[in-house]
Design a protein around this motif. Structure first.
Motif, PDB file in Angstrom:
ATOM      1  N   SER A 166      28.427  38.529   6.080  1.00 33.18           N
ATOM      2  CA  SER A 166      27.320  39.327   5.383  1.00 33.18           C
ATOM      3  C   SER A 166      27.540  39.079   4.066  1.00 33.18           C
ATOM      4  N   ALA A 167      26.455  39.276   3.213  1.00 34.28           N
ATOM      5  CA  ALA A 167      26.357  38.988   2.051  1.00 34.28           C
ATOM      6  C   ALA A 167      26.393  40.473   1.234  1.00 34.28           C
ATOM      7  N   PRO A 168      27.044  40.609   0.159  1.00 33.57           N
ATOM      8  CA  PRO A 168      27.121  41.890  -0.424  1.00 33.57           C
ATOM      9  C   PRO A 168      25.630  42.385  -1.004  1.00 33.57           C
ATOM     10  N   ASN A 169      24.674  41.568  -0.945  1.00 37.01           N
ATOM     11  CA  ASN A 169      23.361  42.280  -1.610  1.00 37.01           C
ATOM     12  C   ASN A 169      22.482  42.166  -0.269  1.00 37.01           C
ATOM     13  N   SER A 170      22.834  42.240   0.806  1.00 38.30           N
ATOM     14  CA  SER A 170      21.908  42.108   2.079  1.00 38.30           C
ATOM     15  C   SER A 170      21.389  43.370   2.165  1.00 38.30           C
ATOM     16  N   GLY A 171      20.032  43.397   2.820  1.00 36.57           N
ATOM     17  CA  GLY A 171      19.097  44.513   3.216  1.00 36.57           C
ATOM     18  C   GLY A 171      19.232  44.725   4.551  1.00 36.57           C
ATOM     19  N   THR A 172      18.303  45.836   4.931  1.00 38.66           N
ATOM     20  CA  THR A 172      18.167  45.992   6.297  1.00 38.66           C
ATOM     21  C   THR A 172      17.717  44.575   6.933  1.00 38.66           C
ATOM     22  N   ARG A 173      18.180  44.336   8.339  1.00 42.53           N
ATOM     23  CA  ARG A 173      17.949  42.995   8.803  1.00 42.53           C
ATOM     24  C   ARG A 173      18.378  42.676  10.428  1.00 42.53           C
ATOM     25  N   LEU A 174      17.832  41.916  11.170  1.00 46.48           N
ATOM     26  CA  LEU A 174      18.356  41.646  12.666  1.00 46.48           C
ATOM     27  C   LEU A 174      19.737  40.839  12.421  1.00 46.48           C
ATOM     28  N   VAL A 195      26.360  43.837  26.949  1.00 47.88           N
ATOM     29  CA  VAL A 195      26.239  44.240  25.381  1.00 47.88           C
ATOM     30  C   VAL A 195      25.329  43.314  24.897  1.00 47.88           C
ATOM     31  N   PRO A 196      24.255  43.737  24.217  1.00 49.53           N
ATOM     32  CA  PRO A 196      23.145  43.120  23.286  1.00 49.53           C
ATOM     33  C   PRO A 196      23.824  42.218  22.325  1.00 49.53           C
ATOM     34  N   THR A 197      23.168  40.991  22.027  1.00 48.43           N
ATOM     35  CA  THR A 197      24.040  40.109  21.265  1.00 48.43           C
ATOM     36  C   THR A 197      23.515  40.432  19.848  1.00 48.43           C
ATOM     37  N   LYS A 198      22.631  41.298  19.479  1.00 49.87           N
ATOM     38  CA  LYS A 198      21.876  41.372  18.205  1.00 49.87           C
ATOM     39  C   LYS A 198      21.662  43.104  18.016  1.00 49.87           C
ATOM     40  N   ALA A 199      21.612  43.220  16.777  1.00 49.71           N
ATOM     41  CA  ALA A 199      21.249  44.553  16.500  1.00 49.71           C
ATOM     42  C   ALA A 199      20.488  44.662  15.091  1.00 49.71           C
ATOM     43  N   ILE A 200      19.852  45.522  14.994  1.00 52.91           N
ATOM     44  CA  ILE A 200      19.003  45.814  13.511  1.00 52.91           C
ATOM     45  C   ILE A 200      20.129  46.792  12.793  1.00 52.91           C
ATOM     46  N   THR A 201      20.317  46.505  11.386  1.00 54.68           N
ATOM     47  CA  THR A 201      21.248  47.100  10.725  1.00 54.68           C
ATOM     48  C   THR A 201      21.003  47.312   9.274  1.00 54.68           C
ATOM     49  N   MET A 202      21.106  48.492   8.454  1.00 52.43           N
ATOM     50  CA  MET A 202      21.290  48.256   7.200  1.00 52.43           C
ATOM     51  C   MET A 202      22.079  47.460   6.616  1.00 52.43           C
ATOM     52  N   GLY A 203      21.513  46.591   5.374  1.00 50.52           N
ATOM     53  CA  GLY A 203      22.657  45.804   4.755  1.00 50.52           C
ATOM     54  C   GLY A 203      23.574  46.557   3.942  1.00 50.52           C
ATOM     55  N   VAL A 204      24.731  45.633   3.464  1.00 48.08           N
ATOM     56  CA  VAL A 204      25.436  46.104   2.485  1.00 48.08           C
ATOM     57  C   VAL A 204      24.856  46.436   1.466  1.00 48.08           C
ATOM     58  N   THR A 206      21.853  47.905   0.772  1.00 43.20           N
ATOM     59  CA  THR A 206      21.259  49.108   0.965  1.00 43.20           C
ATOM     60  C   THR A 206      22.347  50.301   1.117  1.00 43.20           C
ATOM     61  N   ILE A 207      23.401  50.132   1.647  1.00 44.98           N
ATOM     62  CA  ILE A 207      24.230  50.967   1.533  1.00 44.98           C
ATOM     63  C   ILE A 207      24.953  51.122   0.338  1.00 44.98           C
ATOM     64  N   PHE A 208      25.046  50.154  -0.401  1.00 44.25           N
ATOM     65  CA  PHE A 208      25.694  50.465  -2.029  1.00 44.25           C
ATOM     66  C   PHE A 208      24.618  51.313  -2.838  1.00 44.25           C
ATOM     67  N   LYS A 209      23.543  51.512  -2.414  1.00 42.63           N
ATOM     68  CA  LYS A 209      22.400  52.121  -3.280  1.00 42.63           C
ATOM     69  C   LYS A 209      22.671  53.687  -3.071  1.00 42.63           C
ATOM     70  N   VAL A 238      35.668  40.132   5.672  1.00 46.09           N
ATOM     71  CA  VAL A 238      36.072  41.695   5.971  1.00 46.09           C
ATOM     72  C   VAL A 238      34.957  42.354   5.170  1.00 46.09           C
ATOM     73  N   PRO A 239      33.731  42.772   5.620  1.00 45.38           N
ATOM     74  CA  PRO A 239      32.598  43.180   4.826  1.00 45.38           C
ATOM     75  C   PRO A 239      33.112  44.577   4.132  1.00 45.38           C
ATOM     76  N   ALA A 240      33.925  45.441   4.669  1.00 41.15           N
ATOM     77  CA  ALA A 240      34.203  46.560   4.085  1.00 41.15           C
ATOM     78  C   ALA A 240      34.977  46.543   2.683  1.00 41.15           C
ATOM     79  N   THR A 241      35.387  45.236   2.522  1.00 39.89           N
ATOM     80  CA  THR A 241      36.168  45.135   1.207  1.00 39.89           C
ATOM     81  C   THR A 241      35.170  45.100   0.070  1.00 39.89           C
ATOM     82  N   TYR A 242      33.857  44.947   0.405  1.00 46.06           N
ATOM     83  CA  TYR A 242      32.700  45.033  -0.646  1.00 46.06           C
ATOM     84  C   TYR A 242      32.628  46.439  -1.275  1.00 46.06           C
TER      85      TYR A 242
END
Length: 639
Positions: A166-174, A195-204, A206-209, A238-242
């Motif tokens: 995932s990119a550090p500036n990613s937004g809400t997406r599938l 288990v579904p193979t996909k999800a809708i999530t807030m992006g990194v 979005t969280i950063f804001k 490791v996206p949490a390192t962002y």
């Protein structure tokens, strides 16, 4: 502690971390901060905008918020919420949906306006998801952004469902879910394939804001990924390192989740230590592994060059330290897990008397005994001790549905061959086959199906225990009620489980109790079973004289092993004993090849067990001790 000392101790940590004794204290602290934010905003006539997470991590936070609402009058009327994510596709009334989760864990118990609740929509057509995500972002912005975002962390390092890459500036997406994430969710869905193979999530991005971000993590299963997130380099792997790039974030951990951080795992690298024997043992073993030298070859230069100069100065000379730790490790090794009769036991892990002990092995599932300590099990029986085994749960969850039909068909054919009427059995078979054909993911089994699955595992456990040398009267099936109750109700009492265990202990009056201490079990059953045993022993202590002479030993299973410095009894196995253990594990045919819930280790259980014990033996060898084929390890629990 002074600010200077704290900075020194946490110098490997690249963001603020607060560690609490346990998850309850940590969750209550987070809930108090949320409550204070809500009350402050309410006093100014403003709405509080919260970003909420799902999963096991925030459950206690929500429980405390409910208590604050009901007992202390905390109102949610001016609270607006945005959830991080939702599986896709997903119906909102499905058991696994995050809509259902949030209602059950929080929303149905507080006075929040339903119009203020926002959760990604898992029912959309895929072509409509992109516009929904844009609208979701705009909705957050329309409220002035998130005041506080709470997060958990997945074992891939994901936050929300922002998986590796995932990119550090990613937004809400599938997004597409990582295989490990789906494996971790498999129990909720009745298997990874559901288990579904996909999800809708807030992006990194979005969280950063959010104006404040709190990431929470509990238990040892999260320790390794927490170390990477807190002390590792910023990486898309490791996206949490962002989160290291934000000045608004804080990690809230319990002691177990923080266990691998440098200040707790290798504290001598960041501060002066109070050197008790356990810490010295851990440090010397670590130094031996770090330098690749046996313990008795470690030098003063090795100590000084690897952050252990204080130990060398205070407790040296270092060769004396080396000899002391070498001897302590040597004394953990015993071929007599029940104690060696007529021997000096002053430096042995088990006492010599009585020469013939009563031992009871508690096995959470019907195969943990032979997988985890099968060699020791057989050794105790061979050496003439009165060994009992208690299978705490039926293990019926971990049997394939087609095995049920196969065993029912066998029973019908066998009864027909004996001239026995099979009408009732055939009716049950037809009902079961029809149910299985229409069974939904994670749907609880009918009682008849559950019974057959339990009987399959019972038969296998009897075969394994007999192979280990036990008479039938020493094989006990507890079938503790919590196991089936928890499938339909997360808030269960364990009183009858404890009482049943008390009665069994009173009957056996053991000198030794062996219990599963492998709390990394991904299903949580091991921890519950251990807590039941501990509660039973604590009730008996002081009322039954035999308890004062009862020792509780913990073993670990196929998930991971004790660290060398933790081990207090190491039972070496010969190649022949390893083979006998393997044959005992083979008796559990329903778990052979591919069990229903294999965890994230693709190896068969017997392979895991052999390689795990071989690795322990190799670790002892590399420290300069004797070379064995395999070693089973135990830690004594003082209760």
């Amino acid at each position: 502690m002074s600010r200077l000392n704290l900075l020194e101790e946490t110098r490997y940590e690249k963001l603020p971390v607060t560690v609490f004794p346990d998850s309850t204290a940590a969750s209550n602290s987070v809930a108090a901060r949320i409550a204070a934010l809500i009350r402050d905003k309410q006093s100014r006539g403003e709405k509080t905008v919260l970003g909420l997470a799902t999963g096991a991590t925030p459950v206690k936070v929500y429980k405390e918020l409910i208590r604050l609402h009901k007992v202390e009058g905390l109102s949610f009327k001016n609270v607006v919420t945005f959830n991080l994510d939702e599986y896709f596709p997903m119906q909102p009334d499905a058991e696994q949906s995050y809509v259902t989760f949030m209602k059950q864990q929080l929303f149905d118990h507080v006075d929040i306006d339903p119009a203020n609740i926002h959760i990604p929509d898992g029912t959309l057509a895929e072509e409509d998801v992109a516009q929904f995500c844009i609208n979701y972002e705009q909705k957050i912005n329309s409220y002035g952004g998130l005041d506080l975002q709470i997060l958990g962390i997945g074992r891939t390092g994901h936050i929300g469902f922002n998986e590796p890459g995932s990119a550090p500036n990613s937004g809400t997406r599938l997004v597409t879910l990582d295989d490990l994430t789906r494996r971790d969710a498999s129990r909720d869905f009745g298997g990874k394939e559901n288990v579904p193979t996909k999800a809708i999530t807030m992006g990194v991005g979005t969280i950063f804001k959010a104006r404040e971000i709190i990431l929470m993590a509990w238990n040892l299963k999260k320790a390794s990924i927490i170390k990477k997130a807190v002390e590792g380099s910023v990486s898309s792997e490791v996206p949490a390192t962002y989160l290291q790039l934000s000045d608004k974030v804080e990690f809230i951990l319990d002691q177990d989740a923080a266990a691998e951080l440098t200040r707790f795992d290798t504290p001598w690298l960041v501060r002066d230590c109070v050197w008790d024997i356990q810490l010295i043992k851990k440090a010397v073993v670590w130094l031996s592994k770090t330098t690749g030298k046996p313990i008795l070859k470690l030098t003063e230069e090795d100590y000084n060059n690897n952050g252990m100069a204080q130990l060398a100065t205070e407790k040296g000379p270092v060769y004396n330290i080396n000899i002391d730790i070498f001897n302590k490790l040597q004394h953990t090794i015993t071929g007599w897990p029940g104690g060696k009769p007529n021997a000096d036991d002053s430096q042995r892990p088990e006492r010599k008397d009585p020469a013939k002990k009563r031992s009871i092995i508690f096995s959470p599932h019907p195969d943990d005994d032979v997988i985890s300590m099968g060699g020791t099990f057989i050794r105790l029986a061979d050496q003439g001790h009165e060994v009992h085994v208690a299978y705490q749960t039926s293990g019926n969850t971990a049997v394939w549905d087609d095995d049920v039909l196969r065993f029912m068909e066998f029973a019908i054919d066998f009864n027909k061959a004996q001239g026995i009427d099979t009408t009732t059995l055939e009716n049950t078979y037809r009902e079961s086959r029809e149910f299985i054909g229409k069974k939904l993911p994670n749907q609880p089994d009918q009682i008849a199906i559950r019974d057959v699955k339990g009987l399959i595992r019972k038969g296998e456990a009897i075969a394994g225990a007999r192979f280990a040398g036990l008479p039938d009267e020493n094989i006990h099936f507890q079938n503790l009620p919590f196991y089936d109750r928890q499938k339909t109700n997360s808030n269960v009492s364990f009183e009858d489980d404890i009482q049943q265990t008390v009665e069994l202990l009173r009957k056996v009056k053991p000198h030794q109790v062996f219990a599963a201490g492998d709390f990394a079990d991904p299903h949580g059953t091991h921890k519950v079973c251990f807590d039941v045993i501990l509660a039973a022993l604590q009730r008996l202590k002081g009322t039954e004289e035999w308890v004062d002479d009862c020792w509780l030993w913990l073993y670990r299973g196929a998930w991971h092993e004790f660290e060398i410095h933790e081990i207090q009894m190491a039972v070496p196995l010969s190649p022949q004993e390893v083979m006998r253990k393997r044959l005992a594990i083979y008796k559990h045919q329903s778990q052979k090849d591919l069990p229903v819930f294999p965890g994230d280790d693709a190896r068969e259980f017997w392979v895991r067990a052999e390689q795990r014990t071989a690795e322990t033996a190799r670790a002892y060898d590399e420290l300069g001790l004797a070379e064995y084929e395999a070693i089973e390890a135990f830690v004594r629990w003082e209760f």
